[in-house]
Design an enzyme around this catalytic site. Structure first.
Site, mmCIF file in Angstrom:
data_model
loop_
_atom_site.group_PDB
_atom_site.id
_atom_site.type_symbol
_atom_site.label_atom_id
_atom_site.label_comp_id
_atom_site.label_asym_id
_atom_site.label_seq_id
_atom_site.Cartn_x
_atom_site.Cartn_y
_atom_site.Cartn_z
ATOM 1 N N ASP A 57 0.838 -1.200 0.000
ATOM 2 C CA ASP A 57 0.000 0.000 0.000
ATOM 3 C C ASP A 57 0.868 1.243 0.000
ATOM 4 O OD1 ASP A 57 -2.597 1.536 0.484
ATOM 5 O OD2 ASP A 57 -1.336 2.173 2.167
ATOM 6 N N TYR A 62 2.904 10.165 0.261
ATOM 7 C CA TYR A 62 4.053 9.623 0.984
ATOM 8 C C TYR A 62 5.354 10.088 0.330
ATOM 9 C CZ TYR A 62 0.630 6.373 3.039
ATOM 10 O OH TYR A 62 -0.451 5.811 3.677
ATOM 11 N N LYS A 88 -3.700 5.812 -3.394
ATOM 12 C CA LYS A 88 -4.761 6.674 -2.864
ATOM 13 C C LYS A 88 -5.022 7.863 -3.771
ATOM 14 C CE LYS A 88 -3.549 5.077 1.730
ATOM 15 N NZ LYS A 88 -2.220 4.477 1.437
#
Length: 340
Positions: A57, A62, A88
């Site tokens: 994930d 990030y 995401k």
């Protein structure tokens, strides 16, 4: 707990995909709090693969796109059908030369700045940009990242309207129906946001960070019970509650308050008495709930990842859970792991 075992993720739409019970959360590949270089990031992913982990994930946020770049490079060349990857949507990453080390907790972020966008076009653009950074033709799961009243405060209504009336959810349904993704859901720290979303959209799954852990089970009812009824798979992010259950005294990404420190010490005392590392209990506890599909701790190094895998597989006596429940340290209604 068998690290190689798989459970179906994405059940609501009938597109269940097999995710390994232990996955890898890839925030650390983006330099969460501490910088790591490309070689170290590659070594973490290679170690995960060696251990049998096949669920990864990541997110554009990030490292301000760094994690996606690194994860894609590390997975490239491996059989695409052999692993599951989620990323995401909800933030678009825009070039910004003012980005500096430490921005938003990223030690060495790339020169991009996030801008929230939960609209129809924003979701589709975010998905396309992630494919380009990952170097893949598809991802399996998209999570709507960081939607919620606590996250957005006074702006929550505006962003929620983008997602619900501005076409954000409609874009995700389109991607799922066309086969571009297998499943979608929310990736949040607020369980209430998942409950609200389930009331207006047919979610497949949700990544819930820090809200169903050895330390706190407020989401047990009604959310997790409702997820079982609706077939919504839960992925557990942040199983150490930002690290406090692993010994770093951080909770919700900040210094832990005294009450939390005291509760963790009490849990730790019970674990020590039983001869069980608290980290092992933290990784295995949420997996007992029938809604939970996978647990995805991060790792700063291959050695830390190997240790997480060992804790995940360690035998735990049933008496530990009974003592924690009796002393009011876990919700007595919470399912607990069965002894091996």
């Amino acid at each position: 707990m068998d690290i190689h075992a798989t459970r179906g993720l994405g059940r609501a739409s009938g597109n269940a995909i097999p995710a390994t019970c232990m996955g890898l959360g890839c925030a650390q590949l983006g330099g969460l709090y501490e910088a790591i270089d490309d070689a170290a990031a590659r070594a973490i992913v290679d170690t995960a693969w060696e251990l049998g982990i096949r669920y990864f994930d990541t997110a554009p946020y990030y490292g301000f796109t760094l994690s996606e770049h690194r994860l894609g490079a590390a997975l490239r060349g491996r059989p695409r059908g052999d692993y599951v990857i989620s990323t995401k949507v909800g933030r678009l990453m825009e070039p910004d030369r003012s980005v500096r080390p430490g921005d938003c907790g990223w030690a060495a972020p790339l020169p991009f700045r996030p801008r929230f966008d939960y609209t129809y076009d924003g979701i589709l653009r975010s998905h396309e940009h992630s494919l380009q950074r990952l170097g893949l033709d598809r991802v399996d799961i998209l999570y709507v990242h960081d939607i919620g009243r606590v996250t957005h405060g006074a702006r929550h209504g505006f962003h929620w309207d983008q997602l619900t009336n501005g076409g954000g959810f409609r874009a995700l349904v389109k991607l799922r129906d066309e086969g571009a993704i297998h499943a979608f859901g929310l990736g949040v720290n607020e369980w209430e946001a998942v409950a609200d979303a389930m009331a207006v959209c047919d979610l497949d799954c949700a990544l819930l960070a820090g809200r169903y852990t050895l330390l706190e089970q407020a989401s047990l009812a009604p959310l997790l019970d409702r997820c079982v009824e609706r077939g919504v798979g839960i992925v557990i992010g942040g199983p150490f509650n930002s690290g406090i259950l692993a010994g770093n005294r951080k909770f919700n990404y900040e210094d832990a308050p005294a009450a939390i420190l005291a509760r963790v010490e009490a849990i730790g005392a019970v674990c020590r008495e039983a001869g069980v590392p608290m980290q092992a209990a933290a990784l295995q506890f949420p997996m007992a709930h029938p809604a939970v599909v996978s647990c995805i701790p991060g790792a700063q190094s291959p050695a830390q990842l190997r240790q997480n895998a060992a804790w995940f597989a360690q035998a735990i006596p049933a008496g530990l859970w009974a003592t924690l429940a009796r002393e009011g340290l876990i919700d007595p209604r919470a399912p607990v792991p069965l002894p091996a």
